[in-house]
Design an enzyme around this catalytic site. Structure first.
Site, mmCIF file in Angstrom:
data_model
loop_
_atom_site.group_PDB
_atom_site.id
_atom_site.type_symbol
_atom_site.label_atom_id
_atom_site.label_comp_id
_atom_site.label_asym_id
_atom_site.label_seq_id
_atom_site.Cartn_x
_atom_site.Cartn_y
_atom_site.Cartn_z
ATOM 1 N N LYS A 276 13.549 6.154 -4.546
ATOM 2 C CA LYS A 276 13.190 6.549 -3.186
ATOM 3 C C LYS A 276 13.490 8.026 -2.981
ATOM 4 O O LYS A 276 12.678 8.775 -2.449
ATOM 5 C CB LYS A 276 13.944 5.690 -2.155
ATOM 6 C CG LYS A 276 13.370 4.284 -2.042
ATOM 7 C CD LYS A 276 14.249 3.330 -1.249
ATOM 8 C CE LYS A 276 13.676 1.925 -1.318
ATOM 9 N NZ LYS A 276 14.564 0.892 -0.781
ATOM 10 N N GLN B 25 20.054 0.283 2.322
ATOM 11 C CA GLN B 25 19.596 -0.560 1.214
ATOM 12 C C GLN B 25 20.230 -1.948 1.293
ATOM 13 O O GLN B 25 21.456 -2.072 1.364
ATOM 14 C CB GLN B 25 19.940 0.128 -0.128
ATOM 15 C CG GLN B 25 19.432 -0.596 -1.345
ATOM 16 C CD GLN B 25 17.899 -0.595 -1.435
ATOM 17 O OE1 GLN B 25 17.233 0.412 -1.230
ATOM 18 N NE2 GLN B 25 17.330 -1.754 -1.730
ATOM 19 N N ASP C 60 12.351 0.947 7.858
ATOM 20 C CA ASP C 60 12.141 -0.354 7.213
ATOM 21 C C ASP C 60 11.494 -1.341 8.193
ATOM 22 O O ASP C 60 11.017 -2.406 7.783
ATOM 23 C CB ASP C 60 13.492 -0.938 6.754
ATOM 24 C CG ASP C 60 13.648 -0.901 5.240
ATOM 25 O OD1 ASP C 60 12.631 -0.726 4.544
ATOM 26 O OD2 ASP C 60 14.785 -1.058 4.770
#
Ligand code: NDP
Length: 297
Positions: free
Chosen positions: A54, A98, A121
């Site tokens: 990422k 994460q 997200d």
């Protein structure tokens, strides 16, 4: 029939190039550089690889990448305090924590502490509600990537029968919401669905997000259907070692489907590309600039 292969790797490269172009314009014309903060708690090897990728792709698109690595025994208070700092930091437009988090941390609490407009997200309860009510939301990256591929493949999705197998909060449910928003007739199937094969055979669009290797076989697929395989499963290879397979039995499904995503090289690469797209979108929204074209739901 042998299906057309939907090349997610090539499509993701196209999305990243579009993001990079729009980031360059933003920087040149407005002096703004979108920034993505990724928070990793602990040392899970798979999570470390995801976070590294990422960060790398964020920088390659011309965006700023901020990585925060915390010890596995970090307290909830310390994590929430970091999130509060990132929420207040104007250089940070997107925040991603994460998952999974170590067991002593409450994931819902942590995700809902992220400012909704920075929740790239799309897991914050506000974004879930905004998506469900057809308002402007941050949309979860994996279903957004699937939607982009479907639109590219099929054009308008209106009136098509879509079956989503799986009802998780991160894939199945938001996928179904997005398909409904594009005017599909949507069915969500799950572990308690009766005669799931017959339900799937009705689908013009079949999305498998189950986590069961090669569960969906060719006889579940309507001839000519578009099949999107979200699954990522590692299985033993004949002769030793392991290989990645999806939730769809690619060989038999490709004989029947009109188009199909492979694993690897289908949905997977689109997920990070959509994370970059969401960061750009978040940056444009907070600066009240036009949203990036073709990169939102
Ligand atoms: P979850 O385990 O959270 O959800 C799985 C869903 O599948 C559940 O709703 C479950 O139903 C359903 N299910 C399980 N077994 C069956 C069955 N035998 N028949 C019908 N439905 C069943 O998984 P996720 O949604 O998080 O992930 C799904 C897959 O997608 C995984 O392989 C994961 O690795 C992959 N993935 C890939 C990503 C990418 O970037 N490509 C990103 C995220 C996930 P029930 O609710 O009834 O238990």
């Amino acid at each position: 029939m042998t299906a057309r292969i939907i090349d997610g790797k090539a499509f993701a490269a196209k999305v990243r190039a579009q993001v990079a172009l729009q980031v360059a314009t933003l920087t040149q014309e407005h002096g703004i550089t979108p920034g993505l903060a990724v928070v990793l708690v602990g040392e899970d090897p798979a999570s470390q690889v995801y976070v590294r990728n990422k960060g790398k792709q964020t920088k390659e698109c011309g965006m700023a990448s901020f990585e925060h690595k915390l010890d596995a025994d970090t307290s909830e208070e310390a994590l929430l305090s970091l999130i509060a700092r990132l929420n207040a930091d104007p250089a940070v437009h997107g925040i991603l924590v994460q998952l999974p988090l170590p067991g002593h941390l409450n994931e819902d609490l942590v995700i809902n502490a992220i400012a909704p407009e920075k929740d790239v997200d799309g897991f914050h309860i506000s974004n879930v509600g905004l998506l469900a009510t057809g308002q402007k939301a941050m949309v979860p990256c994996t279903p957004l990537g699937c939607l982009m591929m479907l639109r590219e493949e099929l054009g308008s999705l209106a009136g098509l029968n879509a079956v989503v197998v799986g009802r998780s909060n991160i894939v199945g449910k938001p996928m179904a919401q997005l398909l409904l928003r594009d005017s599909c007739t949507v069915t969500i199937a799950h572990s308690r669905t009766r005669d799931i094969e017959a339900v799937c055979r009705e689908a013009d669009i079949l999305v498998a997000a189950v986590g069961r290797p090669q569960m969906v076989t060719g006889d579940w697929v309507k001839p000519g259907a578009t099949v999107i395989d979200v699954g990522i499963n590692r299985i033993e290879k004949d002769g030793g070692g392991t290989r990645l397979v999806g939730d769809v039995d690619f060989a038999s499904a490709a004989e029947v489907a009109g188009a199909i995503t492979p694993v690897p090289g289908g949905v997977g690469p689109m997920t990070i590309a959509c994370l970059l797209a969401n960061t750009l979108t978040a940056c444009c929204r907070v600066n009240t600039l036009p949203e990036p074209k073709g990169l939102t739901a």
